[in-house]
Motif scaffolding. Structure first.
Motif: not given
Length: 271
Positions: A138-143
Protein backbone atom coordinates in the motif's frame (compact mmCIF):
# COMPACT_ATOMS: atom_id res chain seq x y z
CA UNK A 1 36.93 -21.81 -26.50
CA UNK A 2 37.43 -22.63 -22.83
CA UNK A 3 37.56 -20.19 -19.93
CA UNK A 4 40.93 -19.23 -18.50
CA UNK A 5 41.92 -18.54 -14.91
CA UNK A 6 39.29 -17.79 -12.28
CA UNK A 7 39.82 -14.12 -11.39
CA UNK A 8 36.80 -13.31 -9.26
CA UNK A 9 33.57 -14.62 -7.82
CA UNK A 10 30.41 -13.58 -6.04
CA UNK A 11 27.16 -15.09 -4.84
CA UNK A 12 25.66 -15.34 -8.34
CA UNK A 13 28.61 -15.89 -10.67
CA UNK A 14 32.28 -16.71 -11.20
CA UNK A 15 34.51 -14.52 -13.37
CA UNK A 16 37.03 -16.16 -15.69
CA UNK A 17 39.60 -14.85 -18.14
CA UNK A 18 38.35 -15.15 -21.75
CA UNK A 19 41.18 -14.55 -24.15
CA UNK A 20 43.39 -11.52 -23.64
CA UNK A 21 40.86 -8.69 -23.40
CA UNK A 22 37.57 -10.24 -22.29
CA UNK A 23 36.08 -11.99 -19.27
CA UNK A 24 33.38 -14.61 -18.90
CA UNK A 25 30.80 -14.04 -16.19
CA UNK A 26 29.62 -17.63 -15.63
CA UNK A 27 26.49 -17.79 -13.52
CA UNK A 28 26.36 -20.34 -10.75
CA UNK A 29 24.16 -23.44 -11.02
CA UNK A 30 20.68 -22.50 -9.84
CA UNK A 31 20.74 -19.01 -11.36
CA UNK A 32 18.01 -19.18 -13.96
CA UNK A 33 18.70 -18.62 -17.64
CA UNK A 34 15.90 -16.05 -17.58
CA UNK A 35 17.83 -13.87 -15.10
CA UNK A 36 21.16 -14.17 -16.90
CA UNK A 37 19.57 -13.47 -20.29
CA UNK A 38 17.85 -10.43 -18.78
CA UNK A 39 21.23 -9.06 -17.69
CA UNK A 40 22.68 -9.70 -21.16
CA UNK A 41 19.81 -7.97 -22.98
CA UNK A 42 19.78 -5.06 -20.53
CA UNK A 43 23.56 -4.62 -20.87
CA UNK A 44 23.28 -4.48 -24.66
CA UNK A 45 20.72 -1.68 -24.44
CA UNK A 46 22.47 0.20 -21.64
CA UNK A 47 25.71 0.10 -23.65
CA UNK A 48 23.99 2.25 -26.25
CA UNK A 49 23.26 5.01 -23.73
CA UNK A 50 26.07 4.93 -21.19
CA UNK A 51 29.85 4.79 -21.61
CA UNK A 52 30.69 3.89 -18.02
CA UNK A 53 29.87 0.18 -18.29
CA UNK A 54 31.82 -2.73 -19.80
CA UNK A 55 31.15 -3.61 -23.43
CA UNK A 56 29.10 -6.78 -23.77
CA UNK A 57 29.87 -9.28 -26.53
CA UNK A 58 27.98 -12.56 -26.30
CA UNK A 59 25.70 -14.86 -24.32
CA UNK A 60 26.78 -18.49 -24.04
CA UNK A 61 25.86 -21.70 -22.26
CA UNK A 62 28.52 -23.98 -20.82
CA UNK A 63 28.04 -27.21 -18.83
CA UNK A 64 24.44 -26.30 -18.08
CA UNK A 65 25.36 -22.79 -16.90
CA UNK A 66 24.70 -19.45 -18.58
CA UNK A 67 27.44 -16.92 -19.18
CA UNK A 68 28.03 -13.45 -20.56
CA UNK A 69 31.23 -12.36 -22.27
CA UNK A 70 32.23 -8.85 -21.28
CA UNK A 71 35.08 -6.49 -21.98
CA UNK A 72 37.86 -7.01 -19.43
CA UNK A 73 38.33 -3.94 -17.27
CA UNK A 74 41.72 -3.59 -15.59
CA UNK A 75 40.93 -1.69 -12.46
CA UNK A 76 40.41 -1.75 -8.72
CA UNK A 77 37.04 -1.61 -6.98
CA UNK A 78 36.15 1.69 -5.37
CA UNK A 79 35.68 -0.22 -2.11
CA UNK A 80 39.30 -1.41 -2.20
CA UNK A 81 40.54 2.08 -3.07
CA UNK A 82 38.74 3.50 -0.03
CA UNK A 83 39.86 0.62 2.22
CA UNK A 84 43.54 0.93 1.31
CA UNK A 85 43.67 4.71 0.85
CA UNK A 86 41.15 6.14 3.36
CA UNK A 87 42.29 9.71 2.68
CA UNK A 88 40.53 9.35 -0.69
CA UNK A 89 37.15 8.62 0.91
CA UNK A 90 35.57 12.03 0.28
CA UNK A 91 36.78 12.15 -3.32
CA UNK A 92 35.44 8.67 -4.03
CA UNK A 93 32.14 9.35 -2.26
CA UNK A 94 31.63 12.38 -4.52
CA UNK A 95 32.55 10.28 -7.54
CA UNK A 96 30.03 7.64 -6.43
CA UNK A 97 27.28 10.27 -6.32
CA UNK A 98 28.18 11.75 -9.71
CA UNK A 99 28.34 8.33 -11.34
CA UNK A 100 24.97 7.44 -9.89
CA UNK A 101 23.42 10.62 -11.20
CA UNK A 102 25.01 10.12 -14.64
CA UNK A 103 23.28 6.77 -15.29
CA UNK A 104 19.85 8.02 -14.28
CA UNK A 105 18.47 8.58 -17.76
CA UNK A 106 15.08 7.96 -19.33
CA UNK A 107 15.01 4.66 -21.20
CA UNK A 108 13.25 3.53 -24.36
CA UNK A 109 13.69 -0.22 -23.90
CA UNK A 110 12.03 -2.78 -21.67
CA UNK A 111 13.13 -3.36 -18.10
CA UNK A 112 11.28 -4.59 -14.99
CA UNK A 113 9.65 -1.89 -12.89
CA UNK A 114 11.49 -1.06 -9.69
CA UNK A 115 8.26 -1.03 -7.67
CA UNK A 116 7.22 -4.45 -9.04
CA UNK A 117 10.57 -5.91 -8.04
CA UNK A 118 10.25 -4.38 -4.58
CA UNK A 119 6.83 -5.98 -4.10
CA UNK A 120 8.06 -9.31 -5.42
CA UNK A 121 11.02 -9.34 -3.01
CA UNK A 122 8.88 -8.27 -0.05
CA UNK A 123 6.38 -11.05 -0.80
CA UNK A 124 9.15 -13.61 -0.16
CA UNK A 125 10.44 -12.17 3.14
CA UNK A 126 9.74 -14.75 5.82
CA UNK A 127 10.42 -12.27 8.64
CA UNK A 128 7.40 -10.12 7.73
CA UNK A 129 3.76 -11.03 8.40
CA UNK A 130 1.18 -10.89 5.62
CA UNK A 131 -0.36 -7.85 7.32
CA UNK A 132 2.94 -5.95 7.28
CA UNK A 133 3.51 -6.92 3.66
CA UNK A 134 0.10 -5.56 2.66
CA UNK A 135 0.92 -2.28 4.39
CA UNK A 136 4.20 -2.11 2.50
CA UNK A 137 2.48 -2.74 -0.86
CA UNK A 138 0.00 0.00 0.00
CA UNK A 139 2.82 2.37 0.90
CA UNK A 140 4.76 1.64 -2.30
CA UNK A 141 1.68 2.57 -4.34
CA UNK A 142 1.79 6.08 -2.85
CA UNK A 143 5.36 6.73 -4.06
CA UNK A 144 6.05 8.59 -7.33
CA UNK A 145 7.04 6.33 -10.24
CA UNK A 146 9.15 7.17 -13.29
CA UNK A 147 10.86 5.66 -16.34
CA UNK A 148 14.50 6.21 -15.34
CA UNK A 149 17.29 3.64 -15.50
CA UNK A 150 18.15 2.25 -12.06
CA UNK A 151 21.09 -0.05 -11.35
CA UNK A 152 19.48 -1.87 -8.43
CA UNK A 153 22.71 -2.62 -6.54
CA UNK A 154 24.80 0.53 -6.76
CA UNK A 155 27.64 0.49 -4.22
CA UNK A 156 31.45 0.92 -4.15
CA UNK A 157 32.19 -2.77 -4.76
CA UNK A 158 30.38 -2.53 -8.11
CA UNK A 159 32.54 0.37 -9.32
CA UNK A 160 35.89 -0.37 -10.97
CA UNK A 161 38.39 2.48 -10.90
CA UNK A 162 40.77 2.48 -13.87
CA UNK A 163 43.60 4.83 -14.80
CA UNK A 164 41.32 7.16 -16.74
CA UNK A 165 37.77 6.21 -15.85
CA UNK A 166 35.27 4.55 -13.53
CA UNK A 167 33.22 1.60 -14.78
CA UNK A 168 29.95 0.34 -13.29
CA UNK A 169 29.53 -3.44 -13.27
CA UNK A 170 26.89 -6.05 -12.33
CA UNK A 171 23.69 -4.95 -14.05
CA UNK A 172 21.66 -8.08 -13.24
CA UNK A 173 19.29 -6.03 -11.07
CA UNK A 174 18.71 -3.17 -13.57
CA UNK A 175 15.18 -1.78 -13.52
CA UNK A 176 13.23 1.31 -14.52
CA UNK A 177 11.60 3.59 -11.99
CA UNK A 178 12.15 6.54 -9.71
CA UNK A 179 15.91 7.22 -9.42
CA UNK A 180 15.52 8.13 -5.76
CA UNK A 181 14.60 4.51 -5.04
CA UNK A 182 18.05 3.54 -6.32
CA UNK A 183 19.68 6.23 -4.18
CA UNK A 184 17.72 5.00 -1.17
CA UNK A 185 19.04 1.47 -1.71
CA UNK A 186 22.62 2.75 -1.74
CA UNK A 187 21.83 4.73 1.40
CA UNK A 188 20.36 1.72 3.20
CA UNK A 189 23.38 -0.42 2.34
CA UNK A 190 25.79 2.24 3.61
CA UNK A 191 23.80 3.00 6.77
CA UNK A 192 22.92 -0.56 7.84
CA UNK A 193 25.74 -2.65 6.32
CA UNK A 194 27.52 -4.92 8.77
CA UNK A 195 30.76 -6.90 8.58
CA UNK A 196 30.71 -9.86 11.01
CA UNK A 197 33.80 -11.51 12.46
CA UNK A 198 35.68 -8.28 13.20
CA UNK A 199 36.98 -7.10 16.56
CA UNK A 200 34.99 -4.39 18.31
CA UNK A 201 37.64 -1.80 17.48
CA UNK A 202 37.77 -2.75 13.78
CA UNK A 203 33.99 -2.81 13.62
CA UNK A 204 33.80 0.71 15.07
CA UNK A 205 36.38 1.91 12.55
CA UNK A 206 34.49 0.34 9.63
CA UNK A 207 31.23 1.87 10.87
CA UNK A 208 32.90 5.27 11.08
CA UNK A 209 34.20 5.07 7.51
CA UNK A 210 30.87 3.80 6.19
CA UNK A 211 28.98 6.62 7.91
CA UNK A 212 31.40 9.19 6.48
CA UNK A 213 31.05 7.63 3.02
CA UNK A 214 27.26 7.80 3.23
CA UNK A 215 27.22 11.43 4.40
CA UNK A 216 29.60 12.57 1.67
CA UNK A 217 27.77 10.56 -1.01
CA UNK A 218 24.30 11.78 -0.10
CA UNK A 219 25.44 15.40 0.31
CA UNK A 220 26.99 15.40 -3.16
CA UNK A 221 23.99 13.65 -4.75
CA UNK A 222 21.57 16.18 -3.25
CA UNK A 223 23.80 19.03 -4.40
CA UNK A 224 23.94 17.91 -8.04
CA UNK A 225 20.37 16.61 -8.33
CA UNK A 226 18.60 19.42 -6.43
CA UNK A 227 16.36 17.01 -4.52
CA UNK A 228 15.95 17.03 -0.74
CA UNK A 229 16.77 14.31 1.75
CA UNK A 230 13.13 13.67 2.65
CA UNK A 231 12.33 12.71 -0.95
CA UNK A 232 15.02 10.03 -0.72
CA UNK A 233 14.05 8.87 2.77
CA UNK A 234 10.50 8.11 1.60
CA UNK A 235 11.92 5.17 -0.33
CA UNK A 236 14.00 3.74 2.51
CA UNK A 237 11.16 1.79 4.16
CA UNK A 238 10.29 -0.51 1.22
CA UNK A 239 13.96 -0.75 0.18
CA UNK A 240 14.92 -1.94 3.67
CA UNK A 241 12.03 -4.43 3.71
CA UNK A 242 12.96 -5.87 0.30
CA UNK A 243 16.58 -6.22 1.39
CA UNK A 244 15.51 -8.70 4.09
CA UNK A 245 15.30 -11.42 1.43
CA UNK A 246 19.02 -11.10 0.63
CA UNK A 247 21.90 -12.96 2.21
CA UNK A 248 22.94 -10.66 5.05
CA UNK A 249 24.57 -11.01 8.46
CA UNK A 250 21.96 -11.71 11.14
CA UNK A 251 22.87 -8.50 12.96
CA UNK A 252 22.15 -6.46 9.83
CA UNK A 253 18.84 -8.24 9.31
CA UNK A 254 17.80 -7.51 12.89
CA UNK A 255 18.56 -3.82 12.45
CA UNK A 256 16.72 -3.66 9.13
CA UNK A 257 13.70 -5.46 10.57
CA UNK A 258 13.62 -3.09 13.54
CA UNK A 259 13.77 -0.11 11.17
CA UNK A 260 10.94 -1.50 8.99
CA UNK A 261 8.59 -2.29 11.88
CA UNK A 262 9.27 1.06 13.56
CA UNK A 263 8.58 3.02 10.36
CA UNK A 264 5.42 1.05 9.65
CA UNK A 265 4.18 1.75 13.18
CA UNK A 266 4.77 5.46 12.63
CA UNK A 267 2.76 5.33 9.42
CA UNK A 268 -0.10 3.04 10.33
CA UNK A 269 -0.08 2.79 14.13
CA UNK A 270 -1.94 -0.27 15.36
CA UNK A 271 -4.03 -0.76 12.24
Amino acid sequence: MKPGKLIGQGRTAEIFEWGEDKILKLFRPGISKTLSEAEYKASLEINKKINSIPKVYDFIEMDGRSGIIYERINGTTMLKVISTKPWKLSKEAHRLARLHKSIQQKIDFELPKYTDRLKSSISEVALLSDDLKEKLYKYIDTLPDDNILCHGDFHPDNILITKNNAIIIDWMTATKGNPLADVARTSIMLKFGDVPGKSRMKKKLIDLFRKKLFLEYIKEYINISKVNINQIKKWELPIAAARLIEWLPESEKRNLLSFVTTELTKLYGGE
